[in-house]
Scaffold this motif. Structure first.
Motif, PDB file in Angstrom:
ATOM      1  N   ARG A  94       0.852  -1.184   0.000  1.00  0.00           N
ATOM      2  CA  ARG A  94       0.000   0.000   0.000  1.00  0.00           C
ATOM      3  C   ARG A  94       0.894   1.243   0.000  1.00  0.00           C
ATOM      4  N   ILE A  95       0.658   2.143  -0.953  1.00  0.00           N
ATOM      5  CA  ILE A  95       1.403   3.399  -1.040  1.00  0.00           C
ATOM      6  C   ILE A  95       0.421   4.529  -0.764  1.00  0.00           C
ATOM      7  N   THR A  96       0.735   5.362   0.195  1.00  0.00           N
ATOM      8  CA  THR A  96      -0.128   6.487   0.543  1.00  0.00           C
ATOM      9  C   THR A  96       0.688   7.771   0.541  1.00  0.00           C
ATOM     10  N   GLY A  97       0.004   8.890   0.418  1.00  0.00           N
ATOM     11  CA  GLY A  97       0.723  10.158   0.445  1.00  0.00           C
ATOM     12  C   GLY A  97      -0.111  11.283  -0.106  1.00  0.00           C
ATOM     13  N   ASP A 128       0.305  10.326 -13.890  1.00  0.00           N
ATOM     14  CA  ASP A 128      -0.548  11.248 -13.134  1.00  0.00           C
ATOM     15  C   ASP A 128      -2.014  11.133 -13.552  1.00  0.00           C
ATOM     16  N   SER A 129      -2.240  11.106 -14.880  1.00  0.00           N
ATOM     17  CA  SER A 129      -3.618  11.082 -15.392  1.00  0.00           C
ATOM     18  C   SER A 129      -4.323   9.755 -15.162  1.00  0.00           C
ATOM     19  N   ASP A 130      -3.560   8.701 -14.854  1.00  0.00           N
ATOM     20  CA  ASP A 130      -4.152   7.387 -14.576  1.00  0.00           C
ATOM     21  C   ASP A 130      -4.660   7.275 -13.146  1.00  0.00           C
ATOM     22  N   ILE A 131      -4.258   8.202 -12.285  1.00  0.00           N
ATOM     23  CA  ILE A 131      -4.455   8.062 -10.844  1.00  0.00           C
ATOM     24  C   ILE A 131      -5.674   8.847 -10.374  1.00  0.00           C
ATOM     25  N   ILE A 132      -6.441   8.256  -9.470  1.00  0.00           N
ATOM     26  CA  ILE A 132      -7.552   8.935  -8.821  1.00  0.00           C
ATOM     27  C   ILE A 132      -7.003   9.627  -7.573  1.00  0.00           C
ATOM     28  N   TRP A 133      -6.953  10.957  -7.606  1.00  0.00           N
ATOM     29  CA  TRP A 133      -6.434  11.742  -6.484  1.00  0.00           C
ATOM     30  C   TRP A 133      -7.598  12.258  -5.641  1.00  0.00           C
ATOM     31  N   GLY A 134      -7.364  12.418  -4.344  1.00  0.00           N
ATOM     32  CA  GLY A 134      -8.345  13.027  -3.467  1.00  0.00           C
ATOM     33  C   GLY A 134      -8.420  14.524  -3.682  1.00  0.00           C
ATOM     34  N   PRO A 135      -9.381  15.198  -3.062  1.00  0.00           N
ATOM     35  CA  PRO A 135      -9.570  16.642  -3.279  1.00  0.00           C
ATOM     36  C   PRO A 135      -8.376  17.483  -2.857  1.00  0.00           C
ATOM     37  N   ASP A 136      -7.581  17.001  -1.931  1.00  0.00           N
ATOM     38  CA  ASP A 136      -6.395  17.741  -1.488  1.00  0.00           C
ATOM     39  C   ASP A 136      -5.103  17.096  -1.976  1.00  0.00           C
ATOM     40  N   GLY A 137      -5.217  16.239  -3.006  1.00  0.00           N
ATOM     41  CA  GLY A 137      -4.041  15.583  -3.552  1.00  0.00           C
ATOM     42  C   GLY A 137      -3.640  14.311  -2.845  1.00  0.00           C
ATOM     43  N   GLU A 138      -4.465  13.839  -1.917  1.00  0.00           N
ATOM     44  CA  GLU A 138      -4.120  12.603  -1.222  1.00  0.00           C
ATOM     45  C   GLU A 138      -4.369  11.403  -2.142  1.00  0.00           C
ATOM     46  N   VAL A 139      -3.660  10.303  -1.870  1.00  0.00           N
ATOM     47  CA  VAL A 139      -3.749   9.148  -2.752  1.00  0.00           C
ATOM     48  C   VAL A 139      -3.474   7.865  -1.987  1.00  0.00           C
ATOM     49  N   GLU A 140      -4.077   6.779  -2.464  1.00  0.00           N
ATOM     50  CA  GLU A 140      -3.730   5.430  -2.019  1.00  0.00           C
ATOM     51  C   GLU A 140      -3.602   4.562  -3.265  1.00  0.00           C
ATOM     52  N   ILE A 141      -2.499   3.852  -3.373  1.00  0.00           N
ATOM     53  CA  ILE A 141      -2.210   2.970  -4.509  1.00  0.00           C
ATOM     54  C   ILE A 141      -1.883   1.590  -3.964  1.00  0.00           C
ATOM     55  N   ILE A 142      -2.496   0.564  -4.541  1.00  0.00           N
ATOM     56  CA  ILE A 142      -2.165  -0.804  -4.180  1.00  0.00           C
ATOM     57  C   ILE A 142      -1.270  -1.383  -5.271  1.00  0.00           C
ATOM     58  N   ALA A 143      -0.132  -1.910  -4.860  1.00  0.00           N
ATOM     59  CA  ALA A 143       0.794  -2.566  -5.777  1.00  0.00           C
ATOM     60  C   ALA A 143       0.747  -4.066  -5.518  1.00  0.00           C
ATOM     61  N   SER A 144       0.406  -4.842  -6.541  1.00  0.00           N
ATOM     62  CA  SER A 144       0.258  -6.284  -6.366  1.00  0.00           C
ATOM     63  C   SER A 144       0.235  -6.961  -7.724  1.00  0.00           C
ATOM     64  N   TRP A 152      -4.291   0.889  -9.019  1.00  0.00           N
ATOM     65  CA  TRP A 152      -3.560  -0.386  -8.948  1.00  0.00           C
ATOM     66  C   TRP A 152      -2.288  -0.292  -9.770  1.00  0.00           C
ATOM     67  N   LEU A 153      -1.152  -0.582  -9.129  1.00  0.00           N
ATOM     68  CA  LEU A 153       0.135  -0.672  -9.805  1.00  0.00           C
ATOM     69  C   LEU A 153       0.466  -2.145  -9.984  1.00  0.00           C
ATOM     70  N   ARG A 154       0.561  -2.545 -11.229  1.00  0.00           N
ATOM     71  CA  ARG A 154       0.785  -3.964 -11.504  1.00  0.00           C
ATOM     72  C   ARG A 154       2.204  -4.388 -11.152  1.00  0.00           C
ATOM     73  N   LEU A 155       2.321  -5.490 -10.411  1.00  0.00           N
ATOM     74  CA  LEU A 155       3.600  -6.128 -10.146  1.00  0.00           C
ATOM     75  C   LEU A 155       3.664  -7.450 -10.902  1.00  0.00           C
ATOM     76  N   GLU A 156       4.859  -7.909 -11.154  1.00  0.00           N
ATOM     77  CA  GLU A 156       5.109  -9.262 -11.610  1.00  0.00           C
ATOM     78  C   GLU A 156       5.997  -9.926 -10.569  1.00  0.00           C
ATOM     79  N   PRO A 157       6.034 -11.259 -10.527  1.00  0.00           N
ATOM     80  CA  PRO A 157       6.759 -11.934  -9.443  1.00  0.00           C
ATOM     81  C   PRO A 157       8.216 -11.513  -9.280  1.00  0.00           C
TER      82      PRO A 157
END
Length: 356
Positions: A94-97, A128-144, A152-157
């Motif tokens: 989980r990436i937040t910021g 940037d354009s792929d990401i859903i940002w909050g009203p104040d620029g906050e974000v949560e991204i799941i990498a898996s 969602w940020l795609r990972l490979e093994p």
């Protein structure tokens, strides 16, 4: 049981051997190039230890800078802030910021093989354009590896690192965001350090130093075949080294006497960003903290016909966009076109300063 003392001795021996790259017979014997070369090895050592010793636990990742003002890799962009986090592709993260004010943001998952073959294979990317940002620029991204709702940020093994890149058009006034990363479903606390883990980190660090220095010295040798010009080069070479797929990289090798100037002329295409920078023989950007060594889409002064004129010289000629050679007589350079549909290569020539 692994002996940490022997691991340390082996590490130091490998670093000493890497000095041969600086003393290679085809590397200029210029005292500045040589001094910067050994400093380069020390800087790569600093970066390697951060990545492979301090940040080596994929259960407890954190963001660190793999390239910055005093440690540089492969024509590092002075307009960029790079954050890396070491991961294991089979884990979920989980990436937040919160987003800063820098105009460009991207996050990429890579299978990093710099220490093996100098490559970095992208397994997933969010712009940037792929990401859903909050009203104040906050974000949560799941990498898996498995698809997730939302960001969602795609990972490979075999993914081993996440790279967060932010770019500024105005370094003095734009600010980067703040981000953190955590493993989902991992252990509560880290395991104590073992001799085996330390040995592996030191060994990989030594491989990294040699691999990076060797890879980019070979790039310099390639560019040197066409001095003071911008030859067309297969972009797959740069993407293998970790370059962004939406950026066209025009590298060059320059040689300028004290009384000469390297004049570069081109009309920039429509694109969201471009920049030019002067680098040393080891493909480190020159010291942009104190000297004028780069120009970009916002800072450049264009000619009346919208063309760009860059003057690389030891002193300011008072025309065009002056780039300071900072006491160097030769080195490398890079022009980036980001998001462009056309990629014009500049015309370049050497002239006497007094003729400008």
């Amino acid at each position: 049981m692994t002996d940490p003392a022997q691991s340390w001795r082996d590490f130091c021996a490998k670093l000493a051997e890497a000095g041969d790259l600086i003393l290679a017979p085809d590397v200029p014997e210029d005292p500045l190039i040589r001094a910067e070369g050994f400093r380069y090895l020390s800087r790569l050592t600093k970066l390697a230890l951060e990545q492979y010793v301090e940040a080596s636990d994929p259960d407890f990742p954190f963001f660190y800078k793999l390239s910055h003002e005093t440690a540089k890799i492969g024509a590092d962009n002075p307009d960029n802030v790079y954050w890396n986090a070491s991961i294991r592709g089979t884990n979920d993260y989980r990436i937040t910021g919160k987003r800063g004010s820098m105009f460009y943001f991207s996050i990429v998952a890579n299978a990093m093989r710099y220490h093996i073959d100098g490559s970095a294979h992208a397994t997933g990317q969010l712009l940037d354009s792929d990401i859903i940002w909050g009203p104040d620029g906050e974000v949560e991204i799941i990498a898996s590896c498995n698809p997730q709702p939302g960001n969602w940020l795609r990972l490979e093994p075999d993914a081993s690192v996440i790279v967060l890149r932010q770019s500024a058009l105005d370094r003095a006034n734009e600010r980067g965001g703040e981000f953190r990363i955590e493993r989902i479903g991992g252990p509560a606390v880290p395991e104590p350090l073992t001799g085996e883990r330390l040995a592996a980190g030191l060994a990989t660090s030594a491989q990294f130093v040699r691999g990076i220095a060797s890879t980019f010295a070979d790039w310099t040798r390639l560019f040197r075949q066409h001095p003071n010009s911008f030859p067309p080069i297969d972009q797959s070479m740069f993407q293998k080294g970790g370059g962004a797929k939406d950026i066209y990289y025009a590298h060059a090798y320059w040689q300028i006497a004290e009384d000469e100037a390297w004049v570069i002329e081109v009309t920039p295409p429509e694109c969201y960003y471009w920049n030019f920078q002067l680098d040393n023989w080891w493909m480190e950007s020159l010291d942009y903290r104190f000297r004028q060594i780069s120009v970009n889409k916002q800072s450049a002064r264009l000619e009346p016909d919208s063309s760009l004129r860059i003057i690389c010289a030891a002193r300011d000629p008072g025309i065009g966009n002056w780039i300071d050679t900072c006491g160097h007589k030769e080195g490398t350079a890079l022009l980036r076109w980001a998001g462009a549909h056309e990629h014009p290569l500049p015309q370049a020539r050497i002239v006497k300063l007094e003729e400008l």
